[in-house]
Design an enzyme around this catalytic site. Structure first.
Site, short mmCIF file in Angstrom:
data_model
loop_
_atom_site.label_atom_id
_atom_site.label_comp_id
_atom_site.label_asym_id
_atom_site.label_seq_id
_atom_site.Cartn_x
_atom_site.Cartn_y
_atom_site.Cartn_z
N HIS A 46 0.58 -1.08 0.13
CA HIS A 46 0.01 -0.01 0.11
C HIS A 46 0.79 1.09 -0.14
CE1 HIS A 46 -4.11 -1.73 1.48
NE2 HIS A 46 -3.82 -2.29 0.40
N GLU A 48 0.92 3.92 1.67
CA GLU A 48 1.51 4.34 3.20
C GLU A 48 2.46 3.59 3.38
OE1 GLU A 48 -1.66 3.59 2.13
OE2 GLU A 48 -3.35 4.34 3.63
N CYS A 83 -5.93 1.83 5.61
CA CYS A 83 -6.67 0.58 5.58
C CYS A 83 -6.68 0.19 7.11
CB CYS A 83 -6.37 -0.24 4.78
SG CYS A 83 -4.58 -0.85 5.03
N CYS A 93 -2.64 -0.73 7.28
CA CYS A 93 -1.75 0.53 7.48
C CYS A 93 -1.95 1.28 8.90
CB CYS A 93 -1.62 1.44 6.39
SG CYS A 93 -1.42 0.61 4.78
N1 LIG Z 1 -5.29 3.47 2.19
C1 LIG Z 1 -5.12 2.36 1.15
N2 LIG Z 1 -3.72 2.59 0.41
C2 LIG Z 1 -3.58 1.82 -0.47
O1 LIG Z 1 -2.48 1.92 -1.14
C3 LIG Z 1 -4.55 0.74 -0.84
N3 LIG Z 1 -4.24 -0.01 -2.25
C4 LIG Z 1 -5.82 0.94 -0.15
N4 LIG Z 1 -6.67 -0.17 -0.59
C5 LIG Z 1 -7.85 -0.48 0.51
C6 LIG Z 1 -8.41 -1.91 0.14
O2 LIG Z 1 -9.22 -1.98 0.98
C7 LIG Z 1 -7.41 -2.97 -0.07
O3 LIG Z 1 -6.68 -2.69 -1.32
C8 LIG Z 1 -8.29 -4.42 -0.32
O4 LIG Z 1 -8.97 -4.59 0.61
C9 LIG Z 1 -7.45 -5.28 -0.89
O5 LIG Z 1 -6.30 -5.89 -0.01
P1 LIG Z 1 -4.93 -5.67 -0.30
O6 LIG Z 1 -4.62 -4.45 -1.01
O7 LIG Z 1 -4.87 -6.85 -1.63
O8 LIG Z 1 -4.02 -6.16 0.67
N5 LIG Z 1 -6.02 1.51 0.69
ZN LIG Z 2 -3.25 0.05 3.67
#
Ligand SMILES: Nc1nc(=O)c(N)c(NC[C@H](O)[C@H](O)[C@H](O)COP(=O)(O)O)[nH]1
Ligand SMILES: [Zn+2]
Length: 159
Positions: A46, A48, A83, A93
């Site tokens: 992600h 963060e 998240c 995060c």
């Molecule tokens: N704040 C935040 N920064 C990120 O860089 C990102 N990709 C998400 N995304 C939130 C979303 O809820 C998750 O991407 C899904 O739940 C899939 O989970 P994974 O990413 O595969 O662990 N949220």
């Molecule tokens: Zn996250």
């Protein structure tokens, strides 16, 4: 937040997550300590998380010890709220932010500036802000870029 959005634009669109950008900033000096975007660091990372990993790597530290090299009043700007649960099961995060403890046991990250709340597409209502606030971390919504942020964030989603 504009700079965080610039980061998000570099993230490779994917249907199973959001393209997000983030910056770590020293609030006392305004210095950008680190910046990152979703999937920048290898693995299912992600934005963060990438900011924290890249800074830790610069000091040859594992990510969980990055708090030791963060100034005591650090802010994270992220286009989407951190998240609190991830479908992949990877550490959210919110927990990565809370564990950035400095040597005095307080969190180094004191403020989280976010562009949008997480849409309830993958994990329902994101309770992350409550958890952050319970740990004395202030969450501030920066208005004005929501439309652009969401357009970038969902670039990989079927239309
Ligand atoms: N704040 C935040 N920064 C990120 O860089 C990102 N990709 C998400 N995304 C939130 C979303 O809820 C998750 O991407 C899904 O739940 C899939 O989970 P994974 O990413 O595969 O662990 N949220
Ligand atoms: Zn996250």
């Amino acid at each position: 937040m504009q700079e965080a959005l610039q980061e998000a634009r570099q993230s490779p669109p994917k249907p199973s997550n959001f393209c997000v950008g983030a910056l770590l900033v020293d609030m006392d000096t305004g210095e950008v300590l680190s910046r990152g975007y979703t999937l920048e660091v290898e693995g299912n990372t992600h934005a963060e998380q990438c900011c924290l990993i890249k800074l830790a790597q610069a000091y040859r530290l594992p990510e969980e010890r990055v708090g030791e090299v963060l100034p005591p009043s650090t802010a994270i700007y992220t286009t989407m709220e951190p998240c609190n649960m991830r479908l992949s099961g990877s550490l959210p995060c919110v927990d990565r932010i809370i564990r950035t403890k400095t040597t005095d046991g307080k969190t180094a990250i004191k403020k989280v500036y976010l562009g949008v709340k997480e849409p309830e597409k993958f994990v329902g209502e994101n309770q992350g802000r409550t958890k952050l606030e319970e740990h004395g971390i202030e969450c501030i919504h920066v208005p004005g870029l929501e439309e652009e942020i969401l357009k970038v964030a969902t670039a990989g989603h079927e239309k």
